[in-house]
Design a protein around this motif. Structure first.
Motif, short mmCIF file in Angstrom:
data_model
loop_
_atom_site.label_atom_id
_atom_site.label_comp_id
_atom_site.label_asym_id
_atom_site.label_seq_id
_atom_site.Cartn_x
_atom_site.Cartn_y
_atom_site.Cartn_z
N MET A 1 0.85 -1.20 0.00
CA MET A 1 0.00 0.00 0.00
C MET A 1 0.88 1.24 0.00
N ILE A 2 0.68 2.16 -0.97
CA ILE A 2 1.48 3.38 -0.98
C ILE A 2 0.98 4.34 0.10
N HIS A 3 1.81 5.32 0.42
CA HIS A 3 1.55 6.20 1.56
C HIS A 3 0.21 6.94 1.42
N LYS A 4 -0.05 7.48 0.23
CA LYS A 4 -1.29 8.23 0.04
C LYS A 4 -2.51 7.35 0.30
N GLU A 5 -2.49 6.14 -0.24
CA GLU A 5 -3.61 5.22 -0.05
C GLU A 5 -3.81 4.90 1.42
N ARG A 6 -2.72 4.74 2.15
CA ARG A 6 -2.80 4.42 3.57
C ARG A 6 -3.52 5.52 4.35
N VAL A 7 -3.15 6.78 4.06
CA VAL A 7 -3.78 7.91 4.74
C VAL A 7 -5.25 8.02 4.39
N LEU A 8 -5.57 7.93 3.10
CA LEU A 8 -6.96 8.10 2.68
C LEU A 8 -7.84 6.96 3.18
N LYS A 9 -7.29 5.78 3.30
CA LYS A 9 -8.05 4.66 3.85
C LYS A 9 -8.39 4.93 5.32
N ALA A 10 -7.42 5.43 6.08
CA ALA A 10 -7.68 5.76 7.49
C ALA A 10 -8.73 6.85 7.61
N LEU A 11 -8.72 7.82 6.68
CA LEU A 11 -9.72 8.90 6.72
C LEU A 11 -11.13 8.37 6.44
N ASN A 12 -11.22 7.25 5.75
CA ASN A 12 -12.52 6.64 5.46
C ASN A 12 -12.97 5.70 6.57
N ASN A 13 -12.31 5.79 7.73
CA ASN A 13 -12.62 4.92 8.86
C ASN A 13 -12.47 3.44 8.50
N GLU A 14 -11.43 3.16 7.74
CA GLU A 14 -11.05 1.80 7.41
C GLU A 14 -9.64 1.55 7.94
N GLN A 15 -9.33 0.30 8.22
CA GLN A 15 -8.01 -0.04 8.73
C GLN A 15 -7.04 -0.26 7.58
N PRO A 16 -6.01 0.59 7.43
CA PRO A 16 -4.99 0.33 6.42
C PRO A 16 -4.02 -0.75 6.90
N ASP A 17 -2.98 -1.02 6.11
CA ASP A 17 -2.03 -2.06 6.49
C ASP A 17 -1.31 -1.74 7.79
N ARG A 18 -1.09 -0.48 8.07
CA ARG A 18 -0.59 -0.01 9.37
C ARG A 18 -1.14 1.39 9.59
N VAL A 19 -1.05 1.87 10.82
CA VAL A 19 -1.52 3.22 11.11
C VAL A 19 -0.62 4.21 10.38
N PRO A 20 -1.17 5.27 9.75
CA PRO A 20 -0.33 6.27 9.09
C PRO A 20 0.49 7.08 10.10
N PHE A 21 1.63 7.61 9.62
CA PHE A 21 2.55 8.39 10.47
C PHE A 21 2.62 9.83 9.99
N PHE A 22 2.66 10.73 10.99
CA PHE A 22 2.92 12.15 10.74
C PHE A 22 4.16 12.55 11.53
N TYR A 23 4.83 13.61 11.09
CA TYR A 23 6.03 14.08 11.77
C TYR A 23 6.01 15.60 11.76
N TRP A 24 6.38 16.22 12.91
CA TRP A 24 6.32 17.68 13.06
C TRP A 24 7.34 18.09 14.09
N ASP A 25 8.24 19.03 13.74
CA ASP A 25 9.30 19.41 14.67
C ASP A 25 9.67 20.87 14.50
N VAL A 26 10.47 21.39 15.44
CA VAL A 26 11.18 22.64 15.20
C VAL A 26 12.40 22.29 14.35
N PRO A 27 12.83 23.19 13.47
CA PRO A 27 13.93 22.83 12.56
C PRO A 27 15.19 22.37 13.28
N GLU A 28 15.46 22.94 14.45
CA GLU A 28 16.68 22.59 15.18
C GLU A 28 16.67 21.13 15.61
N PHE A 29 15.48 20.61 15.95
CA PHE A 29 15.42 19.19 16.31
C PHE A 29 15.66 18.32 15.08
N GLY A 30 15.09 18.71 13.96
CA GLY A 30 15.30 17.95 12.74
C GLY A 30 16.77 17.83 12.39
#
Length: 353
Positions: free
Chosen positions: A1-30
Motif C-alpha cells: 500500500m502506498i503512503h497516500k492510499e494508507r492515509v486516505l483509507k484511514a480517513l474513510n474509517n477503514e483499517q490500512p495495512d498499518r496506522v499512518p505516520f505524521f512528523y512535526w518538529d522545530v527545525p533545530e530538532f530535525g
C-alpha cells in the motif's frame, strides 16, 4: 500500500495495512535527528521514519529574510526574530512586533503587506510530482493559512486581547488584510496545484491548556468566516481540510466538522478535554485525529521503553477502525531525546491491529 492510499483509507474509517505516520518538529530538532541518524536532508529523514505525509510550498523569491550572519530574521509580515541560545540549544524567538502599540485603522493602509509576488507558484508542479505517492499538504509556515497566529505576531501576544476588546475597528481591518492576502495566495496555489494536493492545512491556536482561548462571539465574527474563505477554493478542487490547533479545543470539534475538517491535529493530550479515547468515542465517526503521543512528558522526559509502551497503549485505543494518524502531540522540541523519537516510530511499526 502506498503512503497516500494508507492515509486516505484511514480517513474513510477503514483499517490500512498499518496506522499512518505524521512528523512535526522545530527545525533545530530535525537537524539534530538527521545528524544522529547520519542523514543528509529532510527527505531522507522522513523516508527513514516511514512518514506518510509530505508538504509543498512555492519558492520564496522575495528579499532575503535571514540577516546579520544568521542571527536575525524577518518574516513576510515584518515580524522580527532573534537567534536565542539556551544552554546547548539555539532557536528563533520573536522580538519585534511591527504593529505593537498601533490602533489606528488608517495605519494599515500604508503598511508593507506581503503579496503573492513574493512567491514562484510555478515551482509547485515539480514538487507535487516528486511526492505523488504521499499524502500531500500545504506546508506549515506561510503556506498554511491562519488568522490569529499572524495577528498575535504582528501585535505581540500581550497586546492581542486588549486590541480585540477595545479597538474592534482596527482589529476588523487587520483581519481583512490577512484574509485578503491568504485568499490571493490560496487562489494561486491551487491554480498551480489543483486537485493533486490532498490537504490544505489551516493553522491557528484556539485553545490553551485549560480550554478555549476565544469566545463564541469571536469565533463567529472572525475565525469561522476566515476558515470558510480559506477553504472555498480548495474544496472546489476536492481538497480536504486539515485543521491544526493546539490546546483544549474539544468544544470546537462540532464547528470544525461542520466546516468540513477531515483531520484535527495535534491532539494536545494534556490540555482540558483532549483525552484521546473520549475524542475517538464522541467524534471518531466524523473526523480523523492526528498526533496524540504526549510530547510534553513522555517524548521529552521518558525512556525509549516508556515511549514504546505509550505508543502501543495509544494505538490500542485510537487505531482500530481507522480514523487515526500517529504523531507527536506538539512539535518536537530541540531538547527532546532523539532516541525517544526513533522509538516512537519503531513501536508503531511493530504494533498490529
Amino acid at each position: 500500500m502506498i503512503h497516500k492510499e494508507r492515509v486516505l483509507k484511514a480517513l474513510n474509517n477503514e483499517q490500512p495495512d498499518r496506522v499512518p505516520f505524521f512528523y512535526w518538529d522545530v527545525p533545530e530538532f530535525g537537524v539534530k535527528l538527521m545528524k544522529h541518524l547520519g542523514l543528509e536532508n529532510r527527505d531522507q529523514l522522513l523516508e527513514y521514519l516511514d512518514v506518510d505525509f509530505r508538504w509543498v510550498e512555492p519558492d520564496y523569491v522575495g528579499e532575503k529574510l535571514i540577516k546579520e550572519e544568521g542571527k536575525k530574521k524577518v518574516d513576510i509580515w515584518g515580524v522580527g526574530y532573534s537567534k536565542v541560545k539556551n544552554g546547548d540549544f539555539e532557536y528563533w524567538e520573536a522580538t519585534k512586533f511591527p504593529l505593537e502599540g498601533i490602533t489606528d485603522p488608517a495605519f494599515l493602509d500604508d503598511y508593507n503587506w506581503p503579496t503573492t509576488s513574493l512567491f514562484d507558484f510555478t515551482t509547485l508542479s515539480s514538487k507535487i510530482e516528486k511526492y505523488k505517492d504521499y499524502a500531500i499538504m500545504t506546508a506549515p509556515g506561510y503556506s498554511s493559512p491562519g488568522l490569529f497566529r499572524i495577528i498575535q505576531r504582528l501585535l505581540g501576544r500581550e497586546a492581542f486581547l486588549d486590541v480585540i476588546m477595545y479597538h474592534p475597528k482596527f482589529f476588523e481591518k487587520l483581519s481583512q488584510k490577512i484574509v485578503g492576502f491568504y485568499t490571493d495566495f490560496i487562489a494561486e496555489f491551487f491554480d498551480n496545484g489543483g486537485d493533486k494536493i490532498d490537504f490544505i492545512r489551516i493553522a491557528d491556536d484556539f485553545g490553551t491548556q485549560s480550554g478555549l482561548a476565544i469566545s463564541n462571539d469571536i469565533w463567529e465574527q472572525y475565525c469561522k468566516p476566515a476558515i470558510e474563505a480559506f477553504t472555498e477554493i480548495p474544496k472546489q478542487h476536492g481538497v480536504r481540510f486539515y485543521m491544526h490547533s493546539c490546546g483544549g479545543v474539544r468544544k470546537l470539534l462540532p464547528e470544525f466538522i461542520s466546516l468540513g475538517a477531515s483531520i484535527l491535529d495535534p491532539i494536545q493530550t494534556r490540555a482540558f478535554g483532549m483525552e484521546p479515547l473520549g475524542l475517538k468515542e464522541d467524534f471518531g465517526n466524523y473526523i480523523t485525529f492526528c498526533g496524540a503521543l504526549d510530547e510534553e512528558l513522555l517524548l521529552r522526559k521518558g525512556t525509549p521503553r516508556e515511549v514504546k509502551d505509550g505508543v502501543k497503549h495509544l494505538l490500542d485505543m485510537m487505531a482500530p477502525k481507522g480514523g487515526f494518524v500517529l504523531g507527536p502531540s506538539h512539535k518536537l522540541k530541540v531538547e527532546t531525546p532523539v532516541e525517544n523519537v526513533v522509538a516512537m516510530y519503531e513501536a508503531a511499526k511493530e504494533w498490529t491491529y
